[in-house]
Scaffold this active site. Structure first.
Site, PDB file in Angstrom:
ATOM      1  N   CYS A 358       0.817  -1.219   0.000  1.00  0.00           N
ATOM      2  CA  CYS A 358       0.000   0.000   0.000  1.00  0.00           C
ATOM      3  C   CYS A 358       0.850   1.269   0.000  1.00  0.00           C
ATOM      4  CB  CYS A 358      -0.982   0.011   1.159  1.00  0.00           C
ATOM      5  SG  CYS A 358      -2.254  -1.249   0.985  1.00  0.00           S
ATOM      6  N   TYR A 402      -1.185   4.449   1.863  1.00  0.00           N
ATOM      7  CA  TYR A 402      -2.287   4.844   0.968  1.00  0.00           C
ATOM      8  C   TYR A 402      -2.121   6.284   0.482  1.00  0.00           C
ATOM      9  CZ  TYR A 402      -5.257   0.713   1.872  1.00  0.00           C
ATOM     10  OH  TYR A 402      -5.763  -0.551   1.946  1.00  0.00           O
ATOM     11  N   TRP A 420      -3.675   5.935   6.331  1.00  0.00           N
ATOM     12  CA  TRP A 420      -3.906   4.505   6.592  1.00  0.00           C
ATOM     13  C   TRP A 420      -2.803   3.924   7.477  1.00  0.00           C
ATOM     14  CZ3 TRP A 420      -0.917   0.213   5.204  1.00  0.00           C
ATOM     15  CH2 TRP A 420      -1.518  -1.037   5.426  1.00  0.00           C
ATOM     16  N   HIS A 703      -3.886   0.380  -6.141  1.00  0.00           N
ATOM     17  CA  HIS A 703      -5.105   0.888  -5.512  1.00  0.00           C
ATOM     18  C   HIS A 703      -5.881   1.850  -6.416  1.00  0.00           C
ATOM     19  CE1 HIS A 703      -2.934  -0.776  -2.102  1.00  0.00           C
ATOM     20  NE2 HIS A 703      -4.104  -0.858  -1.488  1.00  0.00           N
TER      21      HIS A 703
END
Length: 760
Positions: A358, A402, A420, A703
């Site tokens: 991420c 993120y 995040w 993502h």
């Protein structure tokens, strides 16, 4: 939506082994969509690593591999997905095994498919997954005008349940086998007469929507030209006892006038009845309109993040585990796919102390890949494709996960957001210096002004921002918040409102794509990170009218999508893959299986060939040097059912003729220099007339976001027969420094295979 494919009943199956292959004979034709392989846990030797799966209807003629790839060398179960199709035989071939042994030696381990012995190099358990109840790949429903339906029997005395109801477009009406005054016993048959000879590839069956009696269980489908003599079944199997729509994909497209569905059993064993609400037939899709998918390629990890590399390669990475994440473990599983051979190699990166799950990603001006934060939230790593090595750079000032990143026009990299991961603190902007490899805070760029109104606050509200770098180190933040902002990055930086994105609400887990100079398309998203309805809306954002961007709603997508991925093509069209109607991490519920392509000339979306595998949370997509598109990943949730350790390559319509053959491409015959200066003129030659040239910056996706991809159409002059002079933009805010794929397109819009160049 793709329901979970059922595990097929193995009764009556047989299994044989020969050399490096294991062959399952189901002794009946079934629609199959995946093979589940569980390595033996007793020993490590002999675990399959590289593999290929082939199918056959007769045991003599085998398909090309429907899926190939490399498996992680561990004990976890692997699902080898491929496009659903009819077959009787499935063959798993082990190209290599974990200990380098290529043979299937005699052994005593049993497979679930039967009692035949399997060798030390074979699986402990193999299962086959059946019909996932999808519309057939690359198909479209045929119009029913002029069609008629008949049945061996129908209930028209007690109820108006005649066969004609299956073609009336009303799921509230139905055909039911006769039950008054006396029930007619199974089997029951429905025959569709199209009143013309048509190529058919699939039958879709919608069970009755009120009540359950008569839902068809075991079935066969056969075809005829005259309505008297029907050929051997082109599809057969057993449908689940529920109200969902089912599809019988034919073993091959057939030319027919009549299609017969025979019900051999009632799904719930409630009686001798059969029923149907609607029946539809599908024709093979036109590849020149819908494109086509290649086989599914297995990866030794879930490709959560991907980047296109020089040398026709694709870099992929996930987290510390091949199928799960969690904690700051200090290492990452990575893989490189050779796009020429299809081979995938794996390694674990330990030397940077960075679990890159991420992260933020920026493609640097010199072709290296900068990866920041994630599970090890302050770390930053760089991959150098020239040496195939990973190294560390300075830690960020603010730990993040993120977050969003983009390269700046001056070659530095900008990062914003990312609550995040890391300590609970504002995730304000900072800049990485290409000259010093250090980070500089931007106190004038708070993340708060760019957040959505997610009910979970900053933890979800500052994730996955859409960033577009422009001139003089400036950045437009155009989503996912409905509020857009101009950001400057010199000194302390600044953030200034740039208006709203027309009437768009917040659109978390949507994305934005630069399809022309100063023009972007935004697609999908939802008002909250999860459990909120996604939108079908798409907007264009034009930066060419002065300081205030102009956002305009364009045509809607056919499906609402969040967690989808979008890719700009050399001709300026934008393809969008996957996503969910309601975003839920680690779920394939309400998956959108049909990609779409947007045309800037019309503002409309057109459906493309259906995917074989859902692509949702943790999936990626990238434009490849040959003009095709990689789409892969999804999942990374440990022992769940939605880990997709695979990917597939999509061939867009512009490369295909209606019969599926490849269109003639222009060929760039001269070798451009490896580095091209801004504002320079690039001489180029081609083997056939060229009507346009475009550069597409190589992208890195994770993502749903790929902030660095952009298309730059080039002006040019023809200097002779097959010779051209291309003008490279002088503004680094237009031609952002970095690696580009240079395409030549002919008058039909067919692109060449790209030449890779560095611009800056």
């Amino acid at each position: 939506m793709r329901p979970t494919a059922p595990v097929l009943d193995e009764s009556g199956w047989g299994v044989t082994t020969s050399g490096t292959s294991l062959t399952i004979d189901m002794h009946r034709t079934e629609v199959v969509s995946a093979l589940v392989y569980r390595p033996r846990k007793s020993v490590e030797a002999g675990r399959v690593t590289e593999y290929a799966v082939r199918l056959s209807t007769d045991g003599r003629h085998w398909t090309k591999p429907v899926t190939t790839g490399t498996l992680a060398d561990d004990f976890t179960a692997k699902t080898l997905d491929f496009a659903a199709q009819g077959a009787r035989y499935i063959r798993l071939s082990a190209t290599t095994t974990a200990d380098g042994h290529n043979g299937w030696a005699a052994g005593t381990q049993r497979t679930s498919a039967g009692s035949s012995p399997t060798p030390p190099a074979s699986p402990a358990d193999v299962q086959v997954l059946g019909d996932p109840a999808l519309t057939a790949p690359s198909t479209a429903f045929l119009p029913v005008d002029g069609w008629t339906a008949s049945a061996t029997d129908e209930e028209t005395k007690a109820e108006n349940d005649g066969a004609a109801n299956v073609l009336d477009g009303n799921p509230a009406t139905l055909w039911h086998s006769r039950w008054s005054p006396k029930t007619v016993r199974l089997p029951h048959a429905l025959v569709i007469d199209m009143h013309r000879t048509t190529t058919v590839a699939a039958l879709t069956y919608q069970p009755r929507q009120t009540g359950a009696n008569g839902r068809i269980g075991t079935y066969t489908v056969s075809t005829s030209l005259d309505g008297v003599s029907f050929d051997a079944p082109v599809a057969s199997g057993h449908w689940k006892d529920d109200a969902s729509t089912k599809t019988a994909v034919f073993t091959r497209p057939v030319s027919a006038r009549y299609v017969r569905l025979v019900a051999l059993s009632e799904a719930g064993r409630r009686g001798m009845w059969s029923s149907a609400a609607e029946i539809r037939l599908s024709a093979p899709g036109d590849p020149s309109i819908a494109g086509s998918w290649g086989p599914v390629t297995g990866f030794p990890l879930v490709p959560v993040a991907t980047a296109v590399l020089p040398g026709n390669k694709l870099l992929a990475w996930s987290a510390y585990g091949v199928d799960r994440y969690g904690g700051s473990n200090g290492y990452t599983q990575t893989a490189i796919m050779n796009l020429t051979t299809g081979n995938v190699t794996q390694r674990r990166v330990d030397n940077t102390g960075h679990d890159m799950f991420c992260p933020g990603i920026a493609m640097l001006a010199d072709g290296r890949v900068l990866v920041t934060g994630g599970s090890n939230a302050s770390r930053a790593s760089i991959y150098d494709p020239r040496t195939d090595t990973w190294s560390s750079t300075a830690d960020m000032n603010i730990a993040r996960g993120y977050q969003a990143m983009t390269l700046l026009s001056n070659g530095d990299a900008f990062v914003l957001g990312g609550s995040w991961s890391g300590a609970s603190e504002p995730k304000d902007g900072e800049v990485w210096s290409a000259a010093t490899h250090t980070w500089r805070k931007l106190p004038g760029v708070p993340a708060a002004g760019a957040m959505t109104a997610d009910p979970r606050g900053a933890y979800r509200a500052d994730n996955h921002m859409w960033l577009h770098a422009t001139s003089q180190g400036r950045v437009l933040q155009l989503g996912p918040s409905k509020q857009m902002n101009w950001i400057t990055t010199d000194g302390n930086g600044s953030i200034t409102p740039a208006g709203t994105r027309s009437d768009s609400p917040d659109a978390m887990n949507g994305n934005a794509v630069s399809y022309d100079i100063g023009k972007l398309l935004t697609l999908g998203g939802a008002a909250a990170y999860e459990n909120a309805p996604a939108t079908r809306r798409a907007y264009t954002v034009d930066l060419n009218g002065g300081g205030r961007p102009t956002a305009t709603r364009t045509g809607d997508m056919a499906s609402a999508r969040a967690f989808s991925n979008s890719v700009v093509l050399p001709d300026g069209k934008v393809a969008v893959f996957g996503g969910q109607e309601i975003p839920v991490p680690f779920s394939d519920a309400k998956s959108v299986m049909t990609p779409e392509i947007w045309d800037p000339e019309t503002g409309r979306f057109t459906p493309l060939a259906t995917m074989a595998v859902p692509r949702n949370y943790h999936s990626t997509a990238n434009l490849l040097p040959d003009g095709r598109i990689f789409s892969g990943g999804g999942g990374l949730c440990g022992d769940c059912a939605t880990n997709h350790l695979n990917g597939a390559v999509f061939t867009p319509p512009y490369l295909l003729n209606p019969d599926g053959s490849e269109r003639t491409r222009p060929v760039i015959t001269s070798a451009p220099p490896s580095h091209v200066a801004l504002g320079s003129t690039l001489p180029l030659s081609a083997d056939s007339p060229v009507s346009s040239f475009a550069m597409v910056r190589t992208g890195a996706a994770t993502h749903s976001v790929d902030n660095d991809q952009r298309r730059v159409p080039l002006t040019f002059k023809q200097t002779g027969a097959g010779s051209y002079a291309l003008s490279i933009p002088s503004d680094p805010g237009v031609a952002l420094p970095g690696t580009y794929l240079l395409f030549a397109l002919n008058t039909d819009g067919v692109p060449s295979v790209a030449k890779t160049i560095s611009v800056g």
